[in-house]
Motif scaffolding. Structure first.
Motif, PDB file in Angstrom:
ATOM      1  N   LEU A   1      24.631  57.550 -21.234  1.00 25.66           N
ATOM      2  CA  LEU A   1      24.953  57.579 -22.653  1.00 25.66           C
ATOM      3  C   LEU A   1      25.232  56.188 -23.221  1.00 25.66           C
ATOM      4  O   LEU A   1      25.050  55.956 -24.415  1.00 25.66           O
ATOM      5  CB  LEU A   1      26.175  58.475 -22.885  1.00 25.66           C
ATOM      6  N   CYS A   2      25.687  55.282 -22.364  1.00 20.40           N
ATOM      7  CA  CYS A   2      26.050  53.923 -22.796  1.00 20.40           C
ATOM      8  C   CYS A   2      25.302  52.922 -21.918  1.00 20.40           C
ATOM      9  O   CYS A   2      25.929  52.193 -21.117  1.00 20.40           O
ATOM     10  CB  CYS A   2      27.557  53.704 -22.683  1.00 20.40           C
ATOM     11  N   PRO A   3      23.983  52.852 -22.014  1.00 24.15           N
ATOM     12  CA  PRO A   3      23.188  52.085 -21.048  1.00 24.15           C
ATOM     13  C   PRO A   3      23.439  50.587 -21.054  1.00 24.15           C
ATOM     14  O   PRO A   3      23.198  49.916 -20.044  1.00 24.15           O
ATOM     15  CB  PRO A   3      21.749  52.408 -21.462  1.00 24.15           C
ATOM     16  N   ARG A   4      23.920  50.043 -22.162  1.00 21.54           N
ATOM     17  CA  ARG A   4      24.136  48.589 -22.227  1.00 21.54           C
ATOM     18  C   ARG A   4      25.587  48.204 -21.963  1.00 21.54           C
ATOM     19  O   ARG A   4      25.913  47.019 -21.871  1.00 21.54           O
ATOM     20  CB  ARG A   4      23.699  48.065 -23.598  1.00 21.54           C
ATOM     21  N   ALA A   5      26.459  49.198 -21.872  1.00 16.64           N
ATOM     22  CA  ALA A   5      27.882  48.917 -21.694  1.00 16.64           C
ATOM     23  C   ALA A   5      28.181  48.436 -20.283  1.00 16.64           C
ATOM     24  O   ALA A   5      27.431  48.698 -19.338  1.00 16.64           O
ATOM     25  CB  ALA A   5      28.703  50.163 -22.005  1.00 16.64           C
ATOM     26  N   ARG A   6      29.295  47.731 -20.148  1.00 13.19           N
ATOM     27  CA  ARG A   6      29.795  47.304 -18.837  1.00 13.19           C
ATOM     28  C   ARG A   6      30.840  48.327 -18.400  1.00 13.19           C
ATOM     29  O   ARG A   6      31.919  48.429 -18.978  1.00 13.19           O
ATOM     30  CB  ARG A   6      30.406  45.913 -18.950  1.00 13.19           C
TER      31      ARG A   6
ATOM     32  N   TYR B   1      27.955  57.216 -31.855  1.00 15.30           N
ATOM     33  CA  TYR B   1      28.416  55.832 -31.934  1.00 15.30           C
ATOM     34  C   TYR B   1      27.804  55.010 -30.804  1.00 15.30           C
ATOM     35  O   TYR B   1      27.974  55.331 -29.627  1.00 15.30           O
ATOM     36  CB  TYR B   1      29.939  55.768 -31.840  1.00 15.30           C
ATOM     37  N   ASP B   2      27.133  53.961 -31.167  1.00 14.96           N
ATOM     38  CA  ASP B   2      26.542  53.057 -30.183  1.00 14.96           C
ATOM     39  C   ASP B   2      27.600  52.040 -29.764  1.00 14.96           C
ATOM     40  O   ASP B   2      27.990  51.184 -30.557  1.00 14.96           O
ATOM     41  CB  ASP B   2      25.330  52.349 -30.789  1.00 14.96           C
ATOM     42  N   VAL B   3      28.043  52.137 -28.516  1.00 11.61           N
ATOM     43  CA  VAL B   3      29.089  51.212 -28.047  1.00 11.61           C
ATOM     44  C   VAL B   3      28.499  49.887 -27.607  1.00 11.61           C
ATOM     45  O   VAL B   3      29.245  48.951 -27.280  1.00 11.61           O
ATOM     46  CB  VAL B   3      29.917  51.837 -26.910  1.00 11.61           C
ATOM     47  N   GLY B   4      27.177  49.783 -27.587  1.00 13.11           N
ATOM     48  CA  GLY B   4      26.539  48.512 -27.293  1.00 13.11           C
ATOM     49  C   GLY B   4      26.890  47.989 -25.907  1.00 13.11           C
ATOM     50  O   GLY B   4      26.880  48.726 -24.916  1.00 13.11           O
TER      51      GLY B   4
ATOM     52  N   THR C   1      36.603  63.890 -35.158  1.00 17.64           N
ATOM     53  CA  THR C   1      37.099  62.520 -35.002  1.00 17.64           C
ATOM     54  C   THR C   1      36.048  61.503 -35.411  1.00 17.64           C
ATOM     55  O   THR C   1      34.872  61.645 -35.070  1.00 17.64           O
ATOM     56  CB  THR C   1      37.503  62.273 -33.540  1.00 17.64           C
ATOM     57  N   GLU C   2      36.476  60.478 -36.133  1.00 30.36           N
ATOM     58  CA  GLU C   2      35.608  59.367 -36.496  1.00 30.36           C
ATOM     59  C   GLU C   2      36.222  58.061 -36.016  1.00 30.36           C
ATOM     60  O   GLU C   2      37.438  57.953 -35.876  1.00 30.36           O
ATOM     61  CB  GLU C   2      35.396  59.318 -38.017  1.00 30.36           C
ATOM     62  N   ILE C   3      35.360  57.084 -35.752  1.00 31.02           N
ATOM     63  CA  ILE C   3      35.822  55.744 -35.370  1.00 31.02           C
ATOM     64  C   ILE C   3      35.313  54.779 -36.439  1.00 31.02           C
ATOM     65  O   ILE C   3      34.237  54.195 -36.316  1.00 31.02           O
ATOM     66  CB  ILE C   3      35.296  55.332 -33.981  1.00 31.02           C
ATOM     67  N   PRO C   4      36.064  54.593 -37.511  1.00 32.04           N
ATOM     68  CA  PRO C   4      35.567  53.798 -38.637  1.00 32.04           C
ATOM     69  C   PRO C   4      35.483  52.306 -38.355  1.00 32.04           C
ATOM     70  O   PRO C   4      34.775  51.579 -39.047  1.00 32.04           O
ATOM     71  CB  PRO C   4      36.591  54.094 -39.742  1.00 32.04           C
ATOM     72  N   ASN C   5      36.201  51.817 -37.353  1.00 35.27           N
ATOM     73  CA  ASN C   5      36.266  50.384 -37.085  1.00 35.27           C
ATOM     74  C   ASN C   5      35.870  50.066 -35.648  1.00 35.27           C
ATOM     75  O   ASN C   5      36.538  49.280 -34.967  1.00 35.27           O
ATOM     76  CB  ASN C   5      37.673  49.856 -37.371  1.00 35.27           C
ATOM     77  N   LEU C   6      34.784  50.657 -35.189  1.00 37.16           N
ATOM     78  CA  LEU C   6      34.347  50.450 -33.815  1.00 37.16           C
ATOM     79  C   LEU C   6      34.125  48.977 -33.506  1.00 37.16           C
ATOM     80  O   LEU C   6      34.384  48.519 -32.386  1.00 37.16           O
ATOM     81  CB  LEU C   6      33.056  51.239 -33.559  1.00 37.16           C
TER      82      LEU C   6
ATOM     83  N   ASP D   1      36.589  45.515 -28.217  1.00 36.87           N
ATOM     84  CA  ASP D   1      35.777  44.968 -27.137  1.00 36.87           C
ATOM     85  C   ASP D   1      35.846  45.846 -25.893  1.00 36.87           C
ATOM     86  O   ASP D   1      34.917  45.867 -25.092  1.00 36.87           O
ATOM     87  CB  ASP D   1      36.249  43.563 -26.761  1.00 36.87           C
ATOM     88  N   VAL D   2      36.969  46.543 -25.738  1.00 40.04           N
ATOM     89  CA  VAL D   2      37.206  47.374 -24.559  1.00 40.04           C
ATOM     90  C   VAL D   2      37.559  48.776 -25.012  1.00 40.04           C
ATOM     91  O   VAL D   2      38.424  48.959 -25.877  1.00 40.04           O
ATOM     92  CB  VAL D   2      38.354  46.804 -23.694  1.00 40.04           C
ATOM     93  N   ILE D   3      36.895  49.783 -24.447  1.00 38.10           N
ATOM     94  CA  ILE D   3      37.164  51.173 -24.807  1.00 38.10           C
ATOM     95  C   ILE D   3      37.466  51.962 -23.533  1.00 38.10           C
ATOM     96  O   ILE D   3      36.619  52.072 -22.646  1.00 38.10           O
ATOM     97  CB  ILE D   3      35.972  51.817 -25.541  1.00 38.10           C
TER      98      ILE D   3
END
Length: 205
Positions: free
Chosen positions: A169-174, A141-144, A108-113, A117-119
């Motif tokens: 894995l996602c330290p900056r995510a909310r 993928y860095d979800v920022g 699986t790829e996420i070409p338009n990450l 804004d919400v995952i």
């Protein structure tokens, strides 16, 4: 492990699933409500991604219920080499992958990450956490600082330590309040899913 582990005859093999889920402190309730109100108006439809992994189909059912209620895009996480269908085989493979801290190759790829804004991140609880393909994906993928909302199916283990792994894995995510249900109840979880979505401010009425 969790799904596809839904048969009662296998329950004795799942004593390892008894992990406690940390509760949210009541003191943060008001702050959480203010946060959800602030972002929920813009967190609907096209800028939401429902990303899920499902082996037996139970997690997929919950993903479809979320999608049916609030829309967004759906994407299934798949591995290059599919997991075996045999129960004992998939249990053993998942355990080996976790012990070896493996990173299974994903198809699986996420070409338009950048679009999202919400995952939502959905998974069965396998050996107390997410299946290892999610570790592969979230390191790729860095979800920022995006908003991450987990949902989980299980047969008694709830989230296990998966939320801690997501924070790592996602330290900056909310990371917002997730939803969990037994896999055997997933097909009938719509009312509970909707109540959860209302609590997040994503569903009205």
């Amino acid at each position: 492990m969790k799904q596809p582990i839904v048969s009662a005859r296998h329950f004795s093999r799942r004593n390892f699933l008894k992990y406690a889920v940390a509760g949210t402190l009541a003191a943060h309730a008001a702050a959480f409500a203010n946060v959800t109100t602030a972002w929920s108006a813009d967190a609907k439809g096209g800028n939401m991604l429902i990303l899920y992994f499902s082996h037996s189909g139970n997690t997929r059912k919950v993903a479809e219920q979320i999608h049916g209620s609030i829309g967004g895009d759906m994407l299934e996480l798949k591995t290059v080499v599919p997991y075996p269908q045999d129960y004992d085989s998939v249990v053993d493979q998942a355990q080996r992958e976790q012990k070896n801290n493996a990173r299974p190759r994903i198809a699986t790829e996420i070409p338009n990450l950048e679009k999202y804004d919400v995952i939502f991140i959905g998974f069965p609880n396998w050996w107390g956490s997410m299946p290892m393909p999610f570790f592969t994906l979230l390191e790729k993928y860095d979800v920022g600082d995006r908003t991450i909302i987990p949902f989980c199916t299980h047969e008694g283990s709830r989230f296990g330590r998966s939320e801690q792994d997501l924070r790592r894995l996602c330290p900056r995510a909310r990371l917002l309040k997730g939803f969990e249900t037994r896999g055997s109840r997933a097909a009938g979880a719509q009312k509970s899913v909707d109540a959860w979505l209302r609590g997040l401010g994503l569903l009205t009425g």
